[in-house]
Design a protein around this motif. Sequence first.
Motif, short mmCIF file in Angstrom:
data_model
loop_
_atom_site.label_atom_id
_atom_site.label_comp_id
_atom_site.label_asym_id
_atom_site.label_seq_id
_atom_site.Cartn_x
_atom_site.Cartn_y
_atom_site.Cartn_z
N TYR A 197 -62.47 10.74 13.90
CA TYR A 197 -62.06 10.82 12.15
C TYR A 197 -60.61 10.78 12.51
O TYR A 197 -59.91 11.08 12.42
CB TYR A 197 -62.43 12.56 12.23
CG TYR A 197 -62.04 13.38 11.25
CD1 TYR A 197 -62.31 12.77 10.10
CD2 TYR A 197 -61.25 14.24 11.58
CE1 TYR A 197 -61.81 13.75 8.75
CE2 TYR A 197 -61.09 15.27 9.99
CZ TYR A 197 -60.73 14.88 8.59
OH TYR A 197 -60.99 15.71 7.75
N ARG A 198 -60.17 10.18 11.28
CA ARG A 198 -58.81 10.13 10.96
C ARG A 198 -58.63 9.19 11.83
O ARG A 198 -57.35 9.40 11.62
CB ARG A 198 -58.16 11.40 10.54
CG ARG A 198 -58.60 12.13 9.16
CD ARG A 198 -58.47 13.27 9.05
NE ARG A 198 -56.58 13.53 9.20
CZ ARG A 198 -56.25 14.28 8.70
NH1 ARG A 198 -55.68 15.37 8.77
NH2 ARG A 198 -54.48 13.78 8.24
N LYS A 199 -59.59 8.36 12.27
CA LYS A 199 -58.79 7.80 12.99
C LYS A 199 -58.39 7.46 14.34
O LYS A 199 -58.36 6.52 14.71
CB LYS A 199 -57.55 6.62 11.96
CG LYS A 199 -58.04 5.63 11.33
CD LYS A 199 -56.48 4.76 10.95
CE LYS A 199 -57.02 4.13 9.56
NZ LYS A 199 -56.04 3.27 8.76
N TRP A 205 -59.40 15.51 18.58
CA TRP A 205 -58.71 16.89 17.32
C TRP A 205 -59.73 18.39 18.12
O TRP A 205 -58.45 18.76 18.40
CB TRP A 205 -59.64 16.68 15.93
CG TRP A 205 -59.32 15.53 15.41
CD1 TRP A 205 -59.65 14.03 14.72
CD2 TRP A 205 -58.46 15.63 14.56
NE1 TRP A 205 -58.94 13.00 14.64
CE2 TRP A 205 -58.25 14.02 13.68
CE3 TRP A 205 -57.43 16.39 13.93
CZ2 TRP A 205 -57.66 14.05 13.47
CZ3 TRP A 205 -56.62 16.53 12.76
CH2 TRP A 205 -56.60 15.25 12.62
N ASP A 291 -57.66 19.23 9.70
CA ASP A 291 -56.86 19.01 9.14
C ASP A 291 -56.14 19.91 8.71
O ASP A 291 -54.33 19.62 8.72
CB ASP A 291 -57.54 18.82 8.05
CG ASP A 291 -58.37 17.82 7.31
OD1 ASP A 291 -58.11 17.02 8.50
OD2 ASP A 291 -59.41 17.95 6.73
N GLU A 300 -49.71 15.34 11.34
CA GLU A 300 -50.51 14.26 10.06
C GLU A 300 -49.94 13.27 10.50
O GLU A 300 -51.01 11.94 9.97
CB GLU A 300 -49.95 14.94 8.66
CG GLU A 300 -50.36 15.92 8.00
CD GLU A 300 -51.71 15.76 7.83
OE1 GLU A 300 -51.77 15.49 6.02
OE2 GLU A 300 -52.68 16.20 8.12
N ALA A 303 -52.70 10.19 12.78
CA ALA A 303 -54.27 10.23 12.27
C ALA A 303 -53.58 9.75 11.18
O ALA A 303 -52.99 9.42 10.09
CB ALA A 303 -54.72 11.55 11.94
N GLY A 304 -54.96 9.27 10.70
CA GLY A 304 -55.78 8.14 8.68
C GLY A 304 -54.91 9.85 7.98
O GLY A 304 -55.73 10.64 8.15
N PRO A 305 -55.64 9.22 6.98
CA PRO A 305 -55.77 10.32 5.64
C PRO A 305 -57.21 11.67 5.98
O PRO A 305 -58.15 10.85 6.92
CB PRO A 305 -55.95 9.39 4.39
CG PRO A 305 -56.65 8.41 4.93
CD PRO A 305 -55.50 8.35 6.04
N PRO A 306 -57.63 12.19 5.21
CA PRO A 306 -58.48 13.33 4.95
C PRO A 306 -59.85 12.18 5.37
O PRO A 306 -59.43 11.53 4.27
CB PRO A 306 -58.65 13.85 4.62
CG PRO A 306 -56.72 14.10 4.91
CD PRO A 306 -56.53 13.29 4.83
N GLU A 307 -60.91 12.67 5.87
CA GLU A 307 -62.73 11.98 5.26
C GLU A 307 -62.99 12.90 4.74
O GLU A 307 -63.07 13.79 5.41
CB GLU A 307 -62.42 10.96 6.25
CG GLU A 307 -61.78 9.80 7.35
CD GLU A 307 -62.24 9.00 8.09
OE1 GLU A 307 -63.54 7.93 7.87
OE2 GLU A 307 -61.94 9.38 9.12
#
Length: 405
Positions: A197-199, A205, A291, A300, A303-307
């Motif tokens: 999730y988010r890379k 997480w 998130d 933030e 990690a990558g952006p929310p998916e």
Amino acid sequence: MVVGAGHAGLAASRFLSDRSIDHVVLERGEVANSWRRERWDSLRLLTPNWLSSLPGHHYAGPDPDGYMTMGEVVEFIEDFAVAARAPVRTRTDVTSVRLAGDGYQVTTNQGELRCRSVVLAGGACNVATVPAFAAAVPASVAQLTPLDYRGPAQLPAGGVLVVGASATGVQLAAELQRSGRQVTLAVGEHVRLPRVYRKRDVLWWMHGSGVWDQRYDEVDDLTRARRLPSPQLAGTPERATLDLNALTAQGVELVGRWAAVRDGDALFSGGLRNVCSLADLKMRRLLATFDEWARTTGREGEAGPPEEFAPTAVPAATRLRLDLTGGEIGSIIWATGFRPEYGWLDVPVLDDKGRLRHEGGILDPPGLYALGLPLLRRRRSSFLNGIEDDARAVTDHLARWLPVR
């Protein structure tokens, strides 16, 4: 005395040794016996290697983001046993534990032993749970559990009906479908999670956000939480998500929960869509929790952006009945969960369903403890890296209790 030389029993042994408490670890087979003898060949840990740890013993290999094979898990636990100098007696099968004066009488195939305290660390997966109606399945259909299964080649010809959609069920369904079998997966309650999730690995997480560290006494419905199926995850080198959508794309047929056998037919529930919708909803809520944690803790940038993930694609119509006599199904694998086996425990500590009554691993009468059970003290308890905190807490209690005897 510690019963079981898996990771839980060896972790207890390490802390007992640190406190100079004399003890012995009894093991019916070899160190890490269940990992060695009761897992299918292709299985890998669900947790990434960087999370793999036992007290004072951590993964030090070249692939921290990979997932250990069963051979690597056995080696990891064996190395820990050596480093901890655990006093293990292998090939020692415990056949009875009973109260005796101010302690316990332990009967084994190697003789009788007396001790003041017993730690039950034989694990939660001693026996595969199979519904009673399995007895009505036609004799022409082979039936296995994950404790029996090693690989596709051992199954007879024909399609395979895999029952249960937790981690075990989805992994076996995927392996069998890839081998050229036609797989039907009977889906009940399940926990859907993306592998990444988010890379970041989803367990990064769980670990960082503190979800995994929720204590047993903070859970609203502890009995239900302890019975939740394991999440739909697989430890593949590609870090691929293995949910029902991935299985459908491979050609696996989905049906609802298997409810009964009647006149040679398997009968399935019509509630598949509702079950999947609930799993999707719970996944979205959990990802939203991640998130929020990232936002409020300034993580933030890690990690990558929310998916967002597509809902589970449930066919407009699924089979409610499957003929088990016509040759379409050659074998059934019951991936319907496991339970501990306590037939040798002659102490009144089981409830009416055969589960241990305990408070965070502490049983009544005094001097009796448990380790290695789901959500024993925290949500991570059933994972390899969750045993350290549990074993420390249990052995701390044991050490405090011993001097007052």
